[in-house]
Scaffold this motif. Structure first.
Motif, PDB file in Angstrom:
ATOM      1  N   CYS A 149       0.849  -1.190   0.000  1.00  0.00           N
ATOM      2  CA  CYS A 149       0.000   0.000   0.000  1.00  0.00           C
ATOM      3  C   CYS A 149       0.889   1.245   0.000  1.00  0.00           C
ATOM      4  N   THR A 150       0.336   2.355  -0.463  1.00  0.00           N
ATOM      5  CA  THR A 150       1.035   3.635  -0.375  1.00  0.00           C
ATOM      6  C   THR A 150       0.092   4.665   0.221  1.00  0.00           C
ATOM      7  N   ALA A 151       0.667   5.694   0.818  1.00  0.00           N
ATOM      8  CA  ALA A 151      -0.123   6.762   1.424  1.00  0.00           C
ATOM      9  C   ALA A 151       0.446   8.102   0.987  1.00  0.00           C
ATOM     10  N   ARG A 152      -0.182   8.699  -0.025  1.00  0.00           N
ATOM     11  CA  ARG A 152       0.174  10.033  -0.515  1.00  0.00           C
ATOM     12  C   ARG A 152       1.611  10.136  -1.020  1.00  0.00           C
ATOM     13  N   ASP A 159      -3.880   7.667  -2.470  1.00  0.00           N
ATOM     14  CA  ASP A 159      -3.362   6.482  -1.789  1.00  0.00           C
ATOM     15  C   ASP A 159      -3.619   5.268  -2.674  1.00  0.00           C
ATOM     16  N   ARG A 161      -4.184   0.844  -2.380  1.00  0.00           N
ATOM     17  CA  ARG A 161      -4.378  -0.319  -1.510  1.00  0.00           C
ATOM     18  C   ARG A 161      -4.041  -1.569  -2.311  1.00  0.00           C
ATOM     19  N   SER A 234       1.963   1.357   6.892  1.00  0.00           N
ATOM     20  CA  SER A 234       0.908   0.733   6.087  1.00  0.00           C
ATOM     21  C   SER A 234       1.156  -0.755   5.876  1.00  0.00           C
ATOM     22  N   ALA A 272      -3.644   8.272   6.935  1.00  0.00           N
ATOM     23  CA  ALA A 272      -3.915   7.366   5.806  1.00  0.00           C
ATOM     24  C   ALA A 272      -3.174   6.049   5.960  1.00  0.00           C
ATOM     25  N   ALA A 273      -1.919   6.123   6.410  1.00  0.00           N
ATOM     26  CA  ALA A 273      -1.123   4.900   6.572  1.00  0.00           C
ATOM     27  C   ALA A 273      -1.682   4.025   7.684  1.00  0.00           C
ATOM     28  N   ALA A 276      -4.771   2.382   6.479  1.00  0.00           N
ATOM     29  CA  ALA A 276      -4.422   1.351   5.495  1.00  0.00           C
ATOM     30  C   ALA A 276      -3.972   0.068   6.181  1.00  0.00           C
TER      31      ALA A 276
END
Length: 305
Positions: A149-152, A159, A161, A234, A272-273, A276
């Motif tokens: 996953c990535t967050a910004r 993001d 998933r 994440s 966000a992380a 996630a």
């Protein structure tokens, strides 16, 4: 909730499973898993040989799905990794404290700019609208590639998933509204240009006494540290998620204290992380706020660090 609500959510779960997507129950009206965590694991049934996490317990088996949703009106979660999905989450920026709106671009605008720079149109694929007005774009993951996953890290308020990630399925309802399918096109393969963005490694941190400033008033080393720490959060599994979130946010607090990165940017990225990784939003906010308050209060001067 009513029997009709439970039936509708069961139907949503079965519909997602029919697409080959592995589903699991979320708390009624919420986004957190309704399955027991490691601390509450009874060590029976599927967990007889040890705790089995929600990602592994997610299923496409109609019988198991009917049995699970017979117990309540659970929202529907999709474990993106086992489902061989990459879901791009385009968020609406939240207002900054003390301001009417955020200065950050919305995820849709950021993603449109990415498409334009790549020379490709906005991809037509399975699309879900979130209660906040955000958008989930569903793509099939490339064979043999295990993406985190990535967050910004792809762009502002964008993001993704994949393995280790959960997405709330269409038909689920929160106090803010319902997740609705707005394009029922089958999920298409992840575009190659976007895969390139997800594979691009972070740039090395700059350790010079006078840090280089990158756009947005953030130093390069603070941006790299934020990308690295949020990616680690994440990817953290159940049992260590809150501790990892606490440690990651604490490590960024010094950069906030030194004026190298805005606090709101750090809070949004770690929020966000944390979500996630499967942590409840309220728990994320409390942990992040506590970690940053402590780190900013105890940070050594930059020249002495």
């Amino acid at each position: 909730m009513t029997h009709d609500a439970r039936s509708a959510l069961l139907s949503a779960a079965l519909q997602a499973a029919a697409c080959g997507w592995h589903v699991h129950p979320l708390r009624p009206g919420g986004k957190g898993s309704a399955l027991h965590g490691e601390r509450a694991c009874p060590r029976t049934g599927v967990c007889a040989d040890g705790h089995v996490k929600w990602e592994q317990r997610a299923t496409t088996d109609p019988g198991r799905i009917r049995a699970a949703w017979s117990a309540g009106a659970f929202n529907v979660g999709i474990a993106t990794g086992p489902s061989h999905l990459v879901v791009v989450d385009l968020d609406i920026p939240k207002p900054q404290e003390g301001k009417g709106s955020s200065d950050a671009p919305c995820g849709a605008a950021s993603f449109a700019a990415l498409c334009e720079r790549a020379g490709h149109p906005w991809p037509a694929t399975h699309t879900v609208r979130t209660p906040s007005g955000g958008t989930h774009l569903y793509f099939t993951a490339p064979l043999g590639v295990r993406l985190p996953c990535t967050a910004r890290t792809v762009a502002a308020n964008v993001d993704t998933r994949a393995w280790g990630g959960n997405i709330v399925a269409a038909g689920s309802t929160t106090p803010h509204g319902t997740y609705d399918t707005v394009d029922d096109t089958p999920a298409v393969p992840l575009p190659g240009w976007l895969l390139h963005h997800l594979h691009t490694p972070p740039k090395p941190a700059v350790t010079a006494p006078a840090p280089l400033i990158v756009p947005g008033g953030t130093t390069r080393r603070a941006a790299v540290a934020l990308e690295r720490e949020t990616a680690d959060v994440s990817r953290t599994g159940e049992g260590g998620r809150n501790s990892r979130l606490l440690a990651g946010a604490r490590s960024l607090g010094r950069f906030v204290a030194w004026g190298e990165i805005p606090r709101h940017m750090v809070e949004q990225a770690f929020q966000a992380a944390g979500e996630a990784s499967g942590l409840p939003p309220a728990e994320c906010r409390t942990t992040i706020r506590s970690a940053l308050d402590w780190s900013i209060r105890t940070a050594r001067p930059r020249d002495a660090a």
